[in-house]
Scaffold this motif. Structure first.
Motif, PDB file in Angstrom:
ATOM      1  N   GLY A  89       0.965  -1.241  -0.155  1.00  0.00           N
ATOM      2  CA  GLY A  89       0.028   0.001  -0.116  1.00  0.00           C
ATOM      3  C   GLY A  89       0.592   1.387  -0.341  1.00  0.00           C
ATOM      4  O   GLY A  89       0.569   2.253  -0.439  1.00  0.00           O
ATOM      5  N   ASN A  90       2.007   1.425   0.803  1.00  0.00           N
ATOM      6  CA  ASN A  90       2.737   2.099   0.693  1.00  0.00           C
ATOM      7  C   ASN A  90       3.651   2.541  -0.671  1.00  0.00           C
ATOM      8  O   ASN A  90       4.185   3.915  -0.926  1.00  0.00           O
ATOM      9  CB  ASN A  90       3.799   2.342   1.703  1.00  0.00           C
ATOM     10  N   GLN A  91       4.106   1.476  -1.491  1.00  0.00           N
ATOM     11  CA  GLN A  91       4.207   1.617  -2.566  1.00  0.00           C
ATOM     12  C   GLN A  91       3.392   2.214  -3.926  1.00  0.00           C
ATOM     13  O   GLN A  91       3.345   2.157  -5.158  1.00  0.00           O
ATOM     14  CB  GLN A  91       4.529   0.623  -2.902  1.00  0.00           C
ATOM     15  N   GLY A  92       2.311   2.656  -3.216  1.00  0.00           N
ATOM     16  CA  GLY A  92       0.781   3.414  -4.346  1.00  0.00           C
ATOM     17  C   GLY A  92       0.228   2.390  -5.108  1.00  0.00           C
ATOM     18  O   GLY A  92      -0.664   2.575  -6.023  1.00  0.00           O
ATOM     19  N   THR A  93      -0.069   1.209  -4.675  1.00  0.00           N
ATOM     20  CA  THR A  93      -0.735   0.141  -5.333  1.00  0.00           C
ATOM     21  C   THR A  93      -1.436  -0.056  -5.428  1.00  0.00           C
ATOM     22  O   THR A  93      -2.479   0.146  -3.772  1.00  0.00           O
ATOM     23  CB  THR A  93      -0.209  -1.483  -5.276  1.00  0.00           C
ATOM     24  N   VAL A  94      -2.547  -0.338  -6.227  1.00  0.00           N
ATOM     25  CA  VAL A  94      -4.122  -0.243  -5.956  1.00  0.00           C
ATOM     26  C   VAL A  94      -4.965  -1.721  -4.513  1.00  0.00           C
ATOM     27  O   VAL A  94      -4.037  -2.408  -4.943  1.00  0.00           O
ATOM     28  CB  VAL A  94      -5.268  -0.778  -6.459  1.00  0.00           C
ATOM     29  N   GLU A  95      -5.015  -1.478  -4.062  1.00  0.00           N
ATOM     30  CA  GLU A  95      -5.330  -2.375  -2.816  1.00  0.00           C
ATOM     31  C   GLU A  95      -6.591  -3.411  -3.121  1.00  0.00           C
ATOM     32  O   GLU A  95      -7.602  -3.256  -3.831  1.00  0.00           O
ATOM     33  CB  GLU A  95      -5.915  -1.801  -1.090  1.00  0.00           C
ATOM     34  N   ASN A  96      -6.003  -4.588  -2.640  1.00  0.00           N
ATOM     35  CA  ASN A  96      -6.775  -5.798  -3.757  1.00  0.00           C
ATOM     36  C   ASN A  96      -8.038  -6.605  -2.275  1.00  0.00           C
ATOM     37  O   ASN A  96      -7.300  -6.136  -1.324  1.00  0.00           O
ATOM     38  CB  ASN A  96      -6.384  -6.827  -4.230  1.00  0.00           C
ATOM     39  N   LEU A  97      -9.148  -7.032  -3.158  1.00  0.00           N
ATOM     40  CA  LEU A  97      -9.873  -7.552  -2.290  1.00  0.00           C
ATOM     41  C   LEU A  97     -10.148  -8.737  -2.605  1.00  0.00           C
ATOM     42  O   LEU A  97     -10.758  -8.670  -3.774  1.00  0.00           O
ATOM     43  CB  LEU A  97     -11.474  -6.776  -1.756  1.00  0.00           C
ATOM     44  N   LYS A  98      -9.708 -10.107  -2.266  1.00  0.00           N
ATOM     45  CA  LYS A  98      -9.833 -10.979  -3.014  1.00  0.00           C
ATOM     46  C   LYS A  98     -10.876 -12.248  -1.958  1.00  0.00           C
ATOM     47  O   LYS A  98     -10.505 -12.174  -0.734  1.00  0.00           O
ATOM     48  CB  LYS A  98      -8.578 -11.614  -2.255  1.00  0.00           C
ATOM     49  N   VAL A  99     -11.716 -12.563  -3.261  1.00  0.00           N
ATOM     50  CA  VAL A  99     -13.176 -12.981  -2.676  1.00  0.00           C
ATOM     51  C   VAL A  99     -13.227 -14.778  -3.026  1.00  0.00           C
ATOM     52  O   VAL A  99     -13.277 -14.222  -4.566  1.00  0.00           O
ATOM     53  CB  VAL A  99     -13.804 -11.853  -2.979  1.00  0.00           C
ATOM     54  N   GLY A 100     -13.934 -15.249  -2.027  1.00  0.00           N
ATOM     55  CA  GLY A 100     -14.652 -16.358  -2.746  1.00  0.00           C
ATOM     56  C   GLY A 100     -16.191 -16.155  -2.564  1.00  0.00           C
ATOM     57  O   GLY A 100     -16.481 -16.398  -1.915  1.00  0.00           O
ATOM     58  N   ASP A 121     -14.256   4.303  -2.653  1.00  0.00           N
ATOM     59  CA  ASP A 121     -12.723   4.989  -3.101  1.00  0.00           C
ATOM     60  C   ASP A 121     -11.626   5.505  -1.043  1.00  0.00           C
ATOM     61  O   ASP A 121     -12.340   5.367  -0.072  1.00  0.00           O
ATOM     62  CB  ASP A 121     -13.248   6.453  -2.740  1.00  0.00           C
ATOM     63  N   PRO A 122     -10.668   4.921  -1.548  1.00  0.00           N
ATOM     64  CA  PRO A 122     -10.044   4.589  -2.670  1.00  0.00           C
ATOM     65  C   PRO A 122     -10.067   3.492  -3.404  1.00  0.00           C
ATOM     66  O   PRO A 122     -10.894   2.241  -2.635  1.00  0.00           O
ATOM     67  CB  PRO A 122      -8.420   4.559  -1.974  1.00  0.00           C
ATOM     68  N   PRO A 123      -9.988   3.483  -4.873  1.00  0.00           N
ATOM     69  CA  PRO A 123     -10.278   2.320  -5.632  1.00  0.00           C
ATOM     70  C   PRO A 123      -9.578   0.955  -4.630  1.00  0.00           C
ATOM     71  O   PRO A 123      -8.558   1.190  -3.908  1.00  0.00           O
ATOM     72  CB  PRO A 123     -10.036   2.586  -7.023  1.00  0.00           C
ATOM     73  N   VAL A 124     -10.680   0.143  -4.751  1.00  0.00           N
ATOM     74  CA  VAL A 124     -10.451  -1.229  -4.375  1.00  0.00           C
ATOM     75  C   VAL A 124     -10.269  -2.322  -5.756  1.00  0.00           C
ATOM     76  O   VAL A 124     -11.119  -2.627  -6.347  1.00  0.00           O
ATOM     77  CB  VAL A 124     -11.256  -1.764  -3.019  1.00  0.00           C
ATOM     78  N   GLN A 125      -9.308  -3.236  -6.254  1.00  0.00           N
ATOM     79  CA  GLN A 125      -9.373  -4.282  -6.646  1.00  0.00           C
ATOM     80  C   GLN A 125     -10.348  -5.281  -6.502  1.00  0.00           C
ATOM     81  O   GLN A 125      -9.399  -5.709  -5.617  1.00  0.00           O
ATOM     82  CB  GLN A 125      -7.934  -4.444  -7.522  1.00  0.00           C
ATOM     83  N   LEU A 126     -11.669  -5.825  -7.038  1.00  0.00           N
ATOM     84  CA  LEU A 126     -11.917  -7.069  -6.871  1.00  0.00           C
ATOM     85  C   LEU A 126     -11.474  -8.152  -7.514  1.00  0.00           C
ATOM     86  O   LEU A 126     -10.686  -7.895  -8.977  1.00  0.00           O
ATOM     87  CB  LEU A 126     -13.475  -6.934  -6.764  1.00  0.00           C
ATOM     88  N   ALA A 286     -13.410  -2.084   3.098  1.00  0.00           N
ATOM     89  CA  ALA A 286     -14.249  -2.439   1.886  1.00  0.00           C
ATOM     90  C   ALA A 286     -15.577  -3.320   1.890  1.00  0.00           C
ATOM     91  O   ALA A 286     -16.696  -3.768   1.910  1.00  0.00           O
ATOM     92  CB  ALA A 286     -13.093  -3.010   0.932  1.00  0.00           C
ATOM     93  N   VAL A 287     -14.727  -4.400   3.189  1.00  0.00           N
ATOM     94  CA  VAL A 287     -16.059  -5.742   3.613  1.00  0.00           C
ATOM     95  C   VAL A 287     -16.946  -5.464   5.137  1.00  0.00           C
ATOM     96  O   VAL A 287     -18.125  -5.397   4.563  1.00  0.00           O
ATOM     97  CB  VAL A 287     -14.891  -6.736   4.275  1.00  0.00           C
ATOM     98  N   ASN A 288     -16.503  -4.271   5.728  1.00  0.00           N
ATOM     99  CA  ASN A 288     -17.875  -4.031   6.325  1.00  0.00           C
ATOM    100  C   ASN A 288     -18.284  -2.839   5.966  1.00  0.00           C
ATOM    101  O   ASN A 288     -20.135  -3.042   5.907  1.00  0.00           O
ATOM    102  CB  ASN A 288     -17.282  -1.956   7.168  1.00  0.00           C
TER     103      ASN A 288
END
Length: 300
Positions: A89-100, A121-126, A286-288
């Motif tokens: 996250g500190n490297q500026g990458t988009v956070e992922n949410l890994k969902v089964g 917001d901020p964007p989360v990649q599903l 995002a899960v909340n």
């Protein structure tokens, strides 16, 4: 154990096997042969001087010392994964949410549950992965997934450290093509007797509930086909193969997508849906958002 030195590689293998419950499943995740993992586990047990697993049917269950070792290993590797995510996250990458998503969960409902994340917001990649629930829980146990969406709580007999969070429950609606619906809607549910019906596969929660409901009303529909994949079931229903069911919470979505009509509804059959996580208290914002939206907007 006085001369015992931690070998993190052995400990990770042990942690993965404990989460999966079998060496075979762990070998697929670790990309190693079962023989290699078995040998490393034996070496770890020899170093500790105690058995970590015992056979329980086809699966492996933790011994008392195994439970102790697992609790420490789980905390160690969980902290490591959190640090990895933080640095990413500190490297500026988009956070992922890994969902089964369990295969039995309707696709339209899964979309409605996860939809708020797309506007987060901020964007989360599903990152969505569909599979049988037991396979998803194995991946959750080794933190390859953040959450699992399922139609049932985790079975307490499974050797997986996870927690259930109820999203909500929905009554059931029955659908058919307009031509078939006109024949059946007047005398619902008695009209289902001897009518063609598309059903979830045996063993699913919904199938058991539907079978009990049909028995209570002394209805004997003609089971035209059974499905593991409920999206495939709806595709058959769209083409007129028979009556199918779906949660009333996404009734309008089904009408819009498949061009079918509602025959009737029942609140005698309720489907419940859960988020299953590896943590007792959900921390991911995002899960909340998912759980709050489901409880306040979807399942009302």
């Amino acid at each position: 154990m006085n001369n015992f030195r931690f070998n993190l590689k052995h400990l990770r293998y042990f942690w993965t096997v404990a989460g999966c419950g079998t060496i075979t499943e762990a070998s697929e995740i670790l990309c190693l042969t079962p023989q290699t993992i078995s040998g490393q586990l034996r070496e770890l047990e020899h170093q500790i001087g105690a058995k970590l697993f015992r056979k329980e049917g086809r699966n492996l269950a933790l011994t008392d010392i195994g439970q102790t070792v697992f609790s420490y290993a789980d905390e160690m590797f969980s902290i490591g994964l959190e640090l990895q995510d933080l640095l990413a996250g500190n490297q500026g990458t988009v956070e992922n949410l890994k969902v089964g998503v369990a295969m039995v969960v309707p696709k339209l409902l899964a979309y409605r549950v996860l939809e708020p994340v797309l506007q987060y917001d901020p964007p989360v990649q599903l990152m969505c992965h569909e599979a049988p629930l037991v396979d998803l829980l194995a991946e959750l146990a080794v933190h390859k997934l953040d959450i699992v969406i399922a139609d049932s709580p985790i079975n307490p007999t499974l050797n997986v450290k996870a927690y259930n969070h109820l999203l909500g429950e929905s009554s059931i609606s029955f659908f058919a093509t307009p031509a078939l619906a006109r024949q059946l809607e007047q005398d619902f549910p008695q009209s289902l007797d001897q009518s063609p019906m598309l059903m979830p596969s045996n063993g699913s929660n919904l199938r058991r509930e539907l079978d009990r409901w049909l028995d209570r009303h002394q209805l004997r529909p003609v089971i035209a086909a059974e499905f593991d994949d409920r999206a495939l079931m709806k595709a058959f229903g769209e083409r007129g193969a028979g009556v199918f069911s779906s949660p009333s919470a996404v009734e309008q979505d089904v009408l819009d997508k498949y061009g079918v009509e509602v025959i009737g509804r029942t609140d005698e059959v309720m489907e419940r849906f859960f988020v299953i996580s590896a943590e007792r208290k959900i921390k991911h914002p995002a899960v909340n958002l998912i759980t709050e939206n489901a409880r306040n907007a979807l399942f009302v």
